[in-house]
Design a protein around this motif. Structure first.
Motif, PDB file in Angstrom:
ATOM      1  N   MET A  15       9.430  -0.651 -12.881  1.00  0.00           N
ATOM      2  CA  MET A  15       9.486  -1.989 -12.322  1.00  0.00           C
ATOM      3  C   MET A  15       8.101  -2.634 -12.413  1.00  0.00           C
ATOM      4  O   MET A  15       7.169  -2.247 -11.694  1.00  0.00           O
ATOM      5  N   GLU A  16       7.962  -3.615 -13.294  1.00  0.00           N
ATOM      6  CA  GLU A  16       6.676  -4.280 -13.500  1.00  0.00           C
ATOM      7  C   GLU A  16       6.580  -5.616 -12.766  1.00  0.00           C
ATOM      8  O   GLU A  16       5.485  -6.129 -12.547  1.00  0.00           O
ATOM      9  N   ASP A  17       7.751  -6.187 -12.399  1.00  0.00           N
ATOM     10  CA  ASP A  17       7.735  -7.532 -11.821  1.00  0.00           C
ATOM     11  C   ASP A  17       7.881  -7.530 -10.304  1.00  0.00           C
ATOM     12  O   ASP A  17       8.093  -8.563  -9.693  1.00  0.00           O
ATOM     13  N   TRP A  18       7.771  -6.359  -9.664  1.00  0.00           N
ATOM     14  CA  TRP A  18       7.753  -6.256  -8.216  1.00  0.00           C
ATOM     15  C   TRP A  18       6.530  -5.457  -7.800  1.00  0.00           C
ATOM     16  O   TRP A  18       6.108  -4.534  -8.500  1.00  0.00           O
ATOM     17  N   ALA A  19       5.968  -5.790  -6.651  1.00  0.00           N
ATOM     18  CA  ALA A  19       4.800  -5.062  -6.155  1.00  0.00           C
ATOM     19  C   ALA A  19       4.873  -5.002  -4.627  1.00  0.00           C
ATOM     20  O   ALA A  19       4.171  -5.718  -3.924  1.00  0.00           O
ATOM     21  N   PHE A  20       5.743  -4.123  -4.140  1.00  0.00           N
ATOM     22  CA  PHE A  20       5.942  -3.971  -2.704  1.00  0.00           C
ATOM     23  C   PHE A  20       4.980  -2.966  -2.075  1.00  0.00           C
ATOM     24  O   PHE A  20       4.992  -2.772  -0.864  1.00  0.00           O
ATOM     25  N   GLY A  21       4.186  -2.291  -2.859  1.00  0.00           N
ATOM     26  CA  GLY A  21       3.395  -1.176  -2.374  1.00  0.00           C
ATOM     27  C   GLY A  21       2.344  -1.535  -1.347  1.00  0.00           C
ATOM     28  O   GLY A  21       1.817  -2.652  -1.313  1.00  0.00           O
ATOM     29  N   LEU A  22       2.024  -0.534  -0.515  1.00  0.00           N
ATOM     30  CA  LEU A  22       0.863  -0.641   0.370  1.00  0.00           C
ATOM     31  C   LEU A  22      -0.409  -0.348  -0.419  1.00  0.00           C
ATOM     32  O   LEU A  22      -1.508  -0.708   0.010  1.00  0.00           O
ATOM     33  N   THR A  23      -0.234   0.340  -1.558  1.00  0.00           N
ATOM     34  CA  THR A  23      -1.343   0.589  -2.478  1.00  0.00           C
ATOM     35  C   THR A  23      -0.961   0.053  -3.854  1.00  0.00           C
ATOM     36  O   THR A  23       0.219  -0.058  -4.194  1.00  0.00           O
ATOM     37  N   ARG A  24      -1.975  -0.254  -4.648  1.00  0.00           N
ATOM     38  CA  ARG A  24      -1.759  -0.817  -5.983  1.00  0.00           C
ATOM     39  C   ARG A  24      -1.525   0.300  -7.002  1.00  0.00           C
ATOM     40  O   ARG A  24      -1.664   1.488  -6.696  1.00  0.00           O
ATOM     41  N   ARG A  25      -1.227  -0.093  -8.229  1.00  0.00           N
ATOM     42  CA  ARG A  25      -0.961   0.897  -9.271  1.00  0.00           C
ATOM     43  C   ARG A  25      -2.180   1.776  -9.538  1.00  0.00           C
ATOM     44  O   ARG A  25      -2.037   2.926  -9.968  1.00  0.00           O
ATOM     45  N   ASP A  26      -3.370   1.244  -9.316  1.00  0.00           N
ATOM     46  CA  ASP A  26      -4.586   2.046  -9.516  1.00  0.00           C
ATOM     47  C   ASP A  26      -4.947   2.864  -8.283  1.00  0.00           C
ATOM     48  O   ASP A  26      -6.037   3.435  -8.208  1.00  0.00           O
ATOM     49  N   ALA A  41       6.803  -0.153  -0.165  1.00  0.00           N
ATOM     50  CA  ALA A  41       6.750   1.252  -0.522  1.00  0.00           C
ATOM     51  C   ALA A  41       5.295   1.705  -0.436  1.00  0.00           C
ATOM     52  O   ALA A  41       4.409   0.883  -0.245  1.00  0.00           O
ATOM     53  N   TRP A  42       5.042   3.005  -0.620  1.00  0.00           N
ATOM     54  CA  TRP A  42       3.664   3.475  -0.592  1.00  0.00           C
ATOM     55  C   TRP A  42       2.857   2.906  -1.761  1.00  0.00           C
ATOM     56  O   TRP A  42       1.711   2.524  -1.598  1.00  0.00           O
ATOM     57  N   SER A  43       3.467   2.851  -2.928  1.00  0.00           N
ATOM     58  CA  SER A  43       2.727   2.460  -4.125  1.00  0.00           C
ATOM     59  C   SER A  43       3.486   1.417  -4.944  1.00  0.00           C
ATOM     60  O   SER A  43       4.719   1.362  -4.908  1.00  0.00           O
ATOM     61  N   ASP A  44       2.732   0.607  -5.676  1.00  0.00           N
ATOM     62  CA  ASP A  44       3.346  -0.320  -6.627  1.00  0.00           C
ATOM     63  C   ASP A  44       3.935   0.404  -7.829  1.00  0.00           C
ATOM     64  O   ASP A  44       4.687  -0.195  -8.608  1.00  0.00           O
ATOM     65  N   ARG A  45       3.589   1.653  -8.000  1.00  0.00           N
ATOM     66  CA  ARG A  45       4.222   2.458  -9.059  1.00  0.00           C
ATOM     67  C   ARG A  45       5.647   2.774  -8.613  1.00  0.00           C
ATOM     68  O   ARG A  45       5.862   3.426  -7.584  1.00  0.00           O
ATOM     69  N   TRP A  46       6.612   2.336  -9.407  1.00  0.00           N
ATOM     70  CA  TRP A  46       7.996   2.500  -8.957  1.00  0.00           C
ATOM     71  C   TRP A  46       8.938   2.374 -10.141  1.00  0.00           C
ATOM     72  O   TRP A  46       8.733   1.548 -11.042  1.00  0.00           O
ATOM     73  N   THR A  47       9.955   3.202 -10.163  1.00  0.00           N
ATOM     74  CA  THR A  47      11.005   3.108 -11.166  1.00  0.00           C
ATOM     75  C   THR A  47      12.352   2.992 -10.475  1.00  0.00           C
ATOM     76  O   THR A  47      12.546   3.468  -9.350  1.00  0.00           O
ATOM     77  N   SER A  48      13.294   2.364 -11.150  1.00  0.00           N
ATOM     78  CA  SER A  48      14.671   2.273 -10.679  1.00  0.00           C
ATOM     79  C   SER A  48      15.590   2.682 -11.817  1.00  0.00           C
ATOM     80  O   SER A  48      15.582   2.057 -12.880  1.00  0.00           O
ATOM     81  N   ARG A  49      16.325   3.777 -11.596  1.00  0.00           N
ATOM     82  CA  ARG A  49      17.208   4.334 -12.635  1.00  0.00           C
ATOM     83  C   ARG A  49      16.459   4.559 -13.944  1.00  0.00           C
ATOM     84  O   ARG A  49      16.952   4.282 -15.029  1.00  0.00           O
ATOM     85  N   GLY A  50      15.244   5.042 -13.820  1.00  0.00           N
ATOM     86  CA  GLY A  50      14.444   5.405 -14.975  1.00  0.00           C
ATOM     87  C   GLY A  50      13.631   4.283 -15.582  1.00  0.00           C
ATOM     88  O   GLY A  50      12.775   4.530 -16.436  1.00  0.00           O
ATOM     89  N   ALA A  51      13.874   3.049 -15.145  1.00  0.00           N
ATOM     90  CA  ALA A  51      13.152   1.904 -15.706  1.00  0.00           C
ATOM     91  C   ALA A  51      11.983   1.547 -14.797  1.00  0.00           C
ATOM     92  O   ALA A  51      12.146   1.402 -13.587  1.00  0.00           O
TER      93      ALA A  51
END
Length: 389
Positions: A257-268, A245-255
């Motif tokens: 996701m802290e244990d996945w990091a598919f992003g091309l960019t990090r949470r920061d 995904a574009w970013s590691d910031r991601w939610t699924s059904r409102g929750a």
């Protein structure tokens, strides 16, 4: 009112195009994000476009502001609208009706926006649920949903995002075949991606999710896998791909996701190595048609066009055949006893070999062409077809 802009995304044979220009769709997913950590399209879309992408995929609809921002940055938007497809929507018709209303409501509000590239009516219905509801019934429900949306937006490409576990669910009336594929080595991709052509038939294939988690894998491995994936998509003749995904910031059904990091960019918002690697290759890819390297001893191909009174269509067919991008081929026309202008029309193409027989039917004409062909491979086409160049 939507901003005026370029032509809409459309299907062009087994590929996609904007207006008259065939393109390779270079897409990245955007959101959904945690409510306390949203990313602003006005900030992120210029970064996405500058990296070489020409499209984004969103899962929770698209506002006027998002679409306008996408258009300003030359991005097409593939839109999904959430509804309860992960529940038994056949046993609970209310769930399906709510989905229909949400999709139609979005199309009535934004269906004509120039940046709206495609609608994805659902995403990865769980395979166990499909078996429970019945595959044929689920596929029919998806096809009905596509037809319903097409009535509201007849020019908008519409599809269902499938995945390998439910290949059999592919809607027959989708405008393109959309697949989420996660294969963590290039060899597996080289084997699987061409297989999708058998499922898609004459439709374009778009990978709608592909990525690698960098919690369980090194970031350099992610960079290598995703750049290799681009090459495999082009080699397999696909219409485009989507990185999750574009970013590691991601939610699924409102929750969140802290244990996945598919992003091309990090949470920061800092870049992972994969983004720099993609930035070097994405801008060089403009069209879907990238000819695979051919050896000096490529096999000679005989293109055999059998026709009976097909002069009305034959000229366009021969023009396309003669323009094929291949080092060693010939074009033969087998005239199956035509009484129209087929001989005179064929004579306009001196590079085409003209053969004539008494009217004997298609099988006889094809056999005649095969016997006269000099190629090691024979490719038959009809007089009303125009092969891709």
């Amino acid at each position: 009112m939507a901003l005026s802009g370029p032509a809409r995304l459309r299907v062009d044979g087994r590929f996609l195009a904007l207006g008259d220009k065939r393109i390779f769709l270079k897409c990245v997913t955007f959101g959904p994000f945690p409510s306390d950590a949203e990313l602003d399209p006005a900030t992120e879309f210029p970064r996405i476009a500058a990296s070489g992408f020409n499209a984004i995929r969103v899962y929770t609809g698209a506002t006027q502001r998002l679409l306008d921002c996408a258009q300003e940055n030359g991005l097409q938007v593939l839109v999904g609208i959430p509804w309860e497809w992960s529940r038994d929507f056949l046993a609970e018709p209310r769930l399906r009706a709510e989905g229909e209303l949400r999709l139609l409501s979005f199309l009535r509000e934004q269906g004509t926006h120039a940046a709206l590239g495609a609608l994805i009516v659902a995403n990865e219905i769980p395979s166990g649920l499909v078996r429970w509801m019945g595959p044929s019934r689920v596929r029919q429900a998806l096809e009905d949903l596509i037809d319903l949306c097409r009535e509201e937006a007849p020019e908008l490409p519409i599809a269902y995002s499938n995945y390998p576990s439910t290949e059999y669910l592919e809607p027959r009336n989708a405008d393109f075949s959309a697949f989420n594929v996660y294969l963590e080595n290039r060899e597996s991709q080289a084997l699987y991606l061409p297989r999708l052509q058998n499922i898609a038939g004459d439709r374009p294939i778009l990978i709608t999710e592909f990525g690698l988690d960098t919690i369980r894998n090194p970031e350099d491995t992610q960079a290598s896998l995703l750049t290799g994936h681009l090459e495999e998509c082009l080699a397999a003749g696909l219409a485009g791909t989507t990185f999750f995904a574009w970013s590691d910031r991601w939610t699924s059904r409102g929750a969140q996701m802290e244990d996945w990091a598919f992003g091309l960019t990090r949470r920061d918002k800092s870049e992972k190595p994969v983004l720099e690697a993609l930035r070097k290759v994405l801008p060089k890819i403009s069209t879907a048609r990238v000819t695979a390297p051919l050896k000096d001893d490529a096999l000679r191909i005989s293109v055999v066009v059998c026709t009976h009174n097909g002069a009305a269509h034959l000229e366009a067919c021969l023009r396309a055949c003669c323009a094929l991008d291949y080092p060693d081929f010939e074009v033969l026309v087998v005239d199956d006893g035509s009484t129209d202008q087929t001989p005179e029309l064929t004579a306009r193409f001196p590079e085409v070999r003209y053969l004539r027989q008494e009217h004997g039917g298609l099988s006889n004409a094809r056999n005649y062409g095969a016997n006269a062909a000099t190629g090691e491979l024979i490719a038959y086409t009809d007089d009303d077809c125009q092969p891709d160049v």
